[in-house]
Design a protein around this motif. Sequence first.
Motif, PDB file in Angstrom:
ATOM      1  N   GLU A 298       0.816  -1.246  -0.113  1.00 23.39           N
ATOM      2  CA  GLU A 298      -0.100   0.055  -0.091  1.00 23.39           C
ATOM      3  C   GLU A 298       0.848   1.262  -0.061  1.00 23.39           C
ATOM      4  OE1 GLU A 298      -3.287   2.098  -0.207  1.00 23.39           O
ATOM      5  OE2 GLU A 298      -3.114   0.121  -0.411  1.00 23.39           O
ATOM      6  N   MET A 299       1.873   1.332   0.868  1.00 25.80           N
ATOM      7  CA  MET A 299       2.941   2.376   0.897  1.00 25.80           C
ATOM      8  C   MET A 299       3.566   2.589  -0.460  1.00 25.80           C
ATOM      9  SD  MET A 299       6.411   2.877   3.178  1.00 25.80           S
ATOM     10  CE  MET A 299       5.373   2.392   4.775  1.00 25.80           C
ATOM     11  N   VAL A 300       3.882   1.515  -1.239  1.00 20.48           N
ATOM     12  CA  VAL A 300       4.644   1.752  -2.579  1.00 20.48           C
ATOM     13  C   VAL A 300       3.704   2.155  -3.401  1.00 20.48           C
ATOM     14  CG1 VAL A 300       5.791   0.416  -4.347  1.00 20.48           C
ATOM     15  CG2 VAL A 300       6.347   0.119  -1.885  1.00 20.48           C
ATOM     16  N   GLU A 301       2.455   1.594  -3.548  1.00 21.40           N
ATOM     17  CA  GLU A 301       1.323   2.279  -4.503  1.00 21.40           C
ATOM     18  C   GLU A 301       1.042   3.157  -4.097  1.00 21.40           C
ATOM     19  OE1 GLU A 301      -1.657  -1.061  -4.138  1.00 21.40           O
ATOM     20  OE2 GLU A 301      -0.611  -2.430  -5.734  1.00 21.40           O
ATOM     21  N   SER A 302       0.700   3.778  -3.148  1.00 21.08           N
ATOM     22  CA  SER A 302       0.580   5.188  -2.543  1.00 21.08           C
ATOM     23  C   SER A 302       1.676   6.164  -2.905  1.00 21.08           C
ATOM     24  CB  SER A 302       0.445   5.231  -1.138  1.00 21.08           C
ATOM     25  OG  SER A 302       0.207   6.737  -0.805  1.00 21.08           O
ATOM     26  N   PHE A 303       2.824   5.887  -2.914  1.00 21.61           N
ATOM     27  CA  PHE A 303       3.862   6.573  -3.456  1.00 21.61           C
ATOM     28  C   PHE A 303       3.720   6.634  -5.101  1.00 21.61           C
ATOM     29  CE2 PHE A 303       8.294   6.951  -5.404  1.00 21.61           C
ATOM     30  CZ  PHE A 303       8.764   7.964  -4.792  1.00 21.61           C
ATOM     31  N   HIS A 304       3.363   5.734  -5.674  1.00 18.94           N
ATOM     32  CA  HIS A 304       3.184   5.530  -6.964  1.00 18.94           C
ATOM     33  C   HIS A 304       2.162   6.589  -7.513  1.00 18.94           C
ATOM     34  CE1 HIS A 304       5.466   1.348  -7.665  1.00 18.94           C
ATOM     35  NE2 HIS A 304       6.191   2.391  -7.542  1.00 18.94           N
ATOM     36  N   ARG A 305       1.355   6.316  -6.739  1.00 22.31           N
ATOM     37  CA  ARG A 305      -0.136   7.326  -6.867  1.00 22.31           C
ATOM     38  C   ARG A 305       0.310   8.766  -6.797  1.00 22.31           C
ATOM     39  NH1 ARG A 305      -2.896   2.702  -4.336  1.00 22.31           N
ATOM     40  NH2 ARG A 305      -2.916   4.107  -2.467  1.00 22.31           N
ATOM     41  N   GLN A 306       0.987   8.878  -5.331  1.00 22.95           N
ATOM     42  CA  GLN A 306       1.558  10.236  -5.376  1.00 22.95           C
ATOM     43  C   GLN A 306       2.382  10.885  -6.558  1.00 22.95           C
ATOM     44  OE1 GLN A 306       3.851  10.448  -1.619  1.00 22.95           O
ATOM     45  NE2 GLN A 306       3.691  12.755  -1.463  1.00 22.95           N
ATOM     46  N   GLN A 307       3.312  10.158  -6.942  1.00 21.60           N
ATOM     47  CA  GLN A 307       3.862  10.677  -8.061  1.00 21.60           C
ATOM     48  C   GLN A 307       3.134  10.918  -9.160  1.00 21.60           C
ATOM     49  OE1 GLN A 307       7.362  11.021  -8.129  1.00 21.60           O
ATOM     50  NE2 GLN A 307       7.116  10.779  -5.669  1.00 21.60           N
ATOM     51  N   ASP A 308       2.017   9.911  -9.510  1.00 26.45           N
ATOM     52  CA  ASP A 308       1.189  10.038 -10.625  1.00 26.45           C
ATOM     53  C   ASP A 308       0.464  11.516 -10.330  1.00 26.45           C
ATOM     54  OD1 ASP A 308       2.222   8.000 -12.117  1.00 26.45           O
ATOM     55  OD2 ASP A 308       0.563   6.813 -11.140  1.00 26.45           O
ATOM     56  N   SER A 309       0.089  11.485  -9.033  1.00 27.34           N
ATOM     57  CA  SER A 309      -0.688  13.054  -8.611  1.00 27.34           C
ATOM     58  C   SER A 309       0.204  13.990  -8.897  1.00 27.34           C
ATOM     59  CB  SER A 309      -1.104  12.844  -7.353  1.00 27.34           C
ATOM     60  OG  SER A 309      -2.097  11.705  -7.168  1.00 27.34           O
ATOM     61  N   ILE A 310       1.664  13.928  -8.408  1.00 23.50           N
ATOM     62  CA  ILE A 310       2.297  15.192  -8.624  1.00 23.50           C
ATOM     63  C   ILE A 310       2.336  15.647 -10.059  1.00 23.50           C
ATOM     64  CG2 ILE A 310       4.848  15.823  -8.540  1.00 23.50           C
ATOM     65  CD1 ILE A 310       4.919  14.240  -6.023  1.00 23.50           C
ATOM     66  N   LYS A 311       2.461  14.442 -10.881  1.00 28.23           N
ATOM     67  CA  LYS A 311       2.715  14.758 -12.626  1.00 28.23           C
ATOM     68  C   LYS A 311       1.458  15.600 -12.926  1.00 28.23           C
ATOM     69  CE  LYS A 311       5.809  11.213 -13.784  1.00 28.23           C
ATOM     70  NZ  LYS A 311       5.988   9.959 -14.507  1.00 28.23           N
ATOM     71  N   GLU A 312       0.115  15.112 -12.430  1.00 20.73           N
ATOM     72  CA  GLU A 312      -1.154  15.528 -13.001  1.00 20.73           C
ATOM     73  C   GLU A 312      -1.098  17.074 -12.189  1.00 20.73           C
ATOM     74  OE1 GLU A 312      -4.046  13.010 -11.403  1.00 20.73           O
ATOM     75  OE2 GLU A 312      -3.606  11.549 -12.722  1.00 20.73           O
ATOM     76  N   LEU A 313      -0.854  17.191 -10.724  1.00 18.33           N
ATOM     77  CA  LEU A 313      -0.697  18.477 -10.349  1.00 18.33           C
ATOM     78  C   LEU A 313       0.303  19.476 -11.157  1.00 18.33           C
ATOM     79  CD1 LEU A 313      -1.493  20.084  -7.926  1.00 18.33           C
ATOM     80  CD2 LEU A 313       0.170  19.501  -6.638  1.00 18.33           C
ATOM     81  N   GLN A 314       1.126  18.968 -11.483  1.00 18.43           N
ATOM     82  CA  GLN A 314       2.279  19.871 -12.256  1.00 18.43           C
ATOM     83  C   GLN A 314       1.403  20.166 -13.601  1.00 18.43           C
ATOM     84  OE1 GLN A 314       5.654  17.427 -12.487  1.00 18.43           O
ATOM     85  NE2 GLN A 314       6.627  18.313 -10.566  1.00 18.43           N
ATOM     86  N   GLN A 315       0.942  19.190 -14.384  1.00 19.98           N
ATOM     87  CA  GLN A 315       0.165  19.777 -15.596  1.00 19.98           C
ATOM     88  C   GLN A 315      -0.911  20.690 -15.381  1.00 19.98           C
ATOM     89  OE1 GLN A 315       1.203  18.671 -18.534  1.00 19.98           O
ATOM     90  NE2 GLN A 315      -0.288  19.846 -19.548  1.00 19.98           N
ATOM     91  N   ALA A 316      -1.761  20.248 -14.161  1.00 18.52           N
ATOM     92  CA  ALA A 316      -2.775  21.205 -13.748  1.00 18.52           C
ATOM     93  C   ALA A 316      -2.172  22.790 -13.397  1.00 18.52           C
ATOM     94  CB  ALA A 316      -3.567  20.587 -12.643  1.00 18.52           C
ATOM     95  N   THR A 317      -1.070  22.734 -12.749  1.00 19.74           N
ATOM     96  CA  THR A 317      -0.472  23.919 -12.436  1.00 19.74           C
ATOM     97  C   THR A 317       0.044  24.692 -13.475  1.00 19.74           C
ATOM     98  OG1 THR A 317       0.276  23.086 -10.260  1.00 19.74           O
ATOM     99  CG2 THR A 317       1.250  25.064 -10.979  1.00 19.74           C
ATOM    100  N   LYS A 318       0.369  23.998 -14.593  1.00 19.30           N
ATOM    101  CA  LYS A 318       1.110  24.783 -15.825  1.00 19.30           C
ATOM    102  C   LYS A 318      -0.283  25.270 -16.487  1.00 19.30           C
ATOM    103  CE  LYS A 318       3.759  23.659 -19.981  1.00 19.30           C
ATOM    104  NZ  LYS A 318       4.389  22.667 -20.636  1.00 19.30           N
ATOM    105  N   SER A 319      -1.545  24.419 -16.554  1.00 17.42           N
ATOM    106  CA  SER A 319      -2.558  24.624 -17.074  1.00 17.42           C
ATOM    107  C   SER A 319      -2.979  26.051 -16.514  1.00 17.42           C
ATOM    108  CB  SER A 319      -3.766  23.771 -17.196  1.00 17.42           C
ATOM    109  OG  SER A 319      -2.983  22.569 -17.946  1.00 17.42           O
ATOM    110  N   ILE A 320      -3.130  25.868 -15.097  1.00 12.78           N
ATOM    111  CA  ILE A 320      -3.512  27.238 -14.248  1.00 12.78           C
ATOM    112  C   ILE A 320      -2.595  28.336 -14.550  1.00 12.78           C
ATOM    113  CG2 ILE A 320      -3.981  27.864 -11.990  1.00 12.78           C
ATOM    114  CD1 ILE A 320      -4.870  25.170 -11.153  1.00 12.78           C
ATOM    115  N   GLN A 321      -1.467  27.974 -14.633  1.00 14.28           N
ATOM    116  CA  GLN A 321      -0.398  29.360 -14.885  1.00 14.28           C
ATOM    117  C   GLN A 321      -1.002  29.941 -16.303  1.00 14.28           C
ATOM    118  OE1 GLN A 321       3.441  27.537 -14.175  1.00 14.28           O
ATOM    119  NE2 GLN A 321       3.439  27.911 -12.107  1.00 14.28           N
ATOM    120  N   GLY A 322      -1.068  28.985 -17.308  1.00 14.08           N
ATOM    121  CA  GLY A 322      -1.257  29.451 -18.408  1.00 14.08           C
ATOM    122  C   GLY A 322      -2.830  30.314 -18.832  1.00 14.08           C
ATOM    123  N   TYR A 323      -3.555  29.720 -17.899  1.00  9.75           N
ATOM    124  CA  TYR A 323      -5.097  30.511 -17.488  1.00  9.75           C
ATOM    125  C   TYR A 323      -4.792  31.917 -16.937  1.00  9.75           C
ATOM    126  CZ  TYR A 323      -9.868  31.188 -16.092  1.00  9.75           C
ATOM    127  OH  TYR A 323     -11.031  31.698 -15.842  1.00  9.75           O
TER     128      TYR A 323
END
Length: 687
Positions: A298-323
Amino acid sequence: MNGFIIERLFDLDHITAYVVAFLLIAVFVLLFYSFVYHFREIDAKTLGASQNSRLALMLLSGKLQLWIYNGPRRHYTLMEGDSSFASECNPVEFAKRFERNDFEELRKAVFDIFEGRRKSATVTVRGTKDEDGRYSYYEVTLSIARYGMHGEVVDLLGIQRDITDETRRKENVNTLLMRYHTVFNSALVDMIYYDKNGVLCDINDKACRSFGIRDRESLLEGHFLLKDNPMFCNIEFNKLENTRTTSLVDFKGYQDDIYQADSFGLHGKMYYESTINPIRNAQGELEGIYMAGRNVTEMVESFHRQQDSIKELQQATKSIQGYIENINYALRVSGVRLVNYYPASYTTEISNNINEAQLKLSQLRCIRLGTPRFRRAISSALNRMDHLTTHPINLTIETEFRDEKRRQIWLMFNLVPMKDEEGNVVRYFGMCRNMTDQVETEQHLAIETKKAQETELLKQAFLTNMSYEIRTPLNTVVGFAELFESEHDEADEPLFVDEIRRNSNDLLKLVNDILYLSRLDANMIEYNKMETDFALLFESYCQMGWSAISPEVKTVIENPYERLLVDIDNEHVGTVIQKLCAYAANHTTQGSIRAKYEYRHGELTISIEDTGNGIDAKTLPHIFERFVRNEQEELCGVGLDLPIVQTLVQQMGGTIEIQSEQGKGTTSWVSIPCEAHAIEKRRDIYA
């Protein structure tokens, strides 16, 4: 015989007997009904007392208490143990029954119902503390008990239920659950022990859960080997040292028969972290293997999900910055500014981007931002926001600043309240827009509208005066014409004819002036400049204007030029000269009238000076108005001479001025721009 019987029936004794009998019957009926009412009242009281006792018993068994709040009197009426509503208390005494903050919530709900925002409400409040320092808890249900004659709420019914036991029971359960979860989530790890041959000897419950073991005893009896565990199958026992391992195994594809047994429930991937500690005797021989580990899937998968979330957050942040960049660009291009007002610090922030505030203003600077006539409105808006109003703030003000066109800048503010999670207003957010162009357009429209209204009023006044001025000579013509049909002296007929002729001429001239002025107002007059020798025409124009002058008036024409060729519209310039000369002749009965002209610096200047009656100071500012009258209510000329002259001169690009003093005469100046082609002055100049 019949008369005797009737007489006996209505004698005094019989009447008295009848009256007494009737009274006795009436008294008997009244006594009967009084006994009936008395017994019914006793039954009603008994029934009411019985129902009240039942109600009190129900309230007592349900741990309920009733109270009524009377809005006009602001008093509470409580039901006591004997089921009567005789116990009253004021709000201060009633508030002592509850914890202060909770009572404020209760009062707010009461006022909401009285003010019509809610029909009913349920509030949970804390009562006074017991000997152990613990609160009692009540659930209060509020509803409307009685309306007034005009539909307003008069009485409010409160049903107060004691929920202390339920609340404390929930608190105890929550406390026990918290303790249980604390123990359950303590630092327990998987513990497994193998003997020196690698046979499983013991395993704790935590490890059973990690590996999905359903039957611990069957597993121990099956002599499970360490090498059968895919996580440790490659470990050499003899060379085993203290080892820390991290393994990844996909049990879904593992084919060993032992993992197909009913005692295991392993599915999918498993990340496992463990520490292997071999136990050796004094000779260094292996006695057993002790292992401690934990399932970190669960910890490893949570870490993987967290990494995926970070990537999504970065993408969302980039979109928000563009907005945000797009918004900032739109703000810069449109000139719109973002505005935030913070009631806690009384500060206004203005910016043209979302990231930072460019300008911070105190309340005093905000007020001084507007011109004096708008400062009261600004102060009122700030005061409403300081009192945390929930309504939007819309304000358009004129500021002290000016734009590049030297215009006063107008700003429009639109702010809305921003609330926190509890519904409290924390700030006001909105936009500020430059409304200078719109306001200027509206002001111009207002001015043009006012001018149009004034023009309409002038037209109405003109029509009214015109109808009056036309009727005056027309009535004279009709009146003298009717005299011919009545008895009259033939010697008076020449007088009648002369008056008819004179008023007909006045009427014809008035109608012609009205038609001519109407064409001027409609811009239907065409001006054609042509080369004209003005020195030859000036005298003739003046003489035509003086055709009706009094013989006692001397006329003087000053013509300083032998030849003056200028580009003018000689027809309309002649009309101006004729009317000014006619106006002077009409108001001069003795003395002189002097007319002269001069060309200088591209302008032809004409002046008409008379020694006539002059114009009073009150009438002079209105001399160019239509049908204007002096203080003696006398018409100036025929009423339209000077308005026609002024309009003609202005449409030819010139100016006209009149200077006059009552009793001393009048001087008129007309200046018309033109170009001279030949100028030849006379050698003899009139004095």
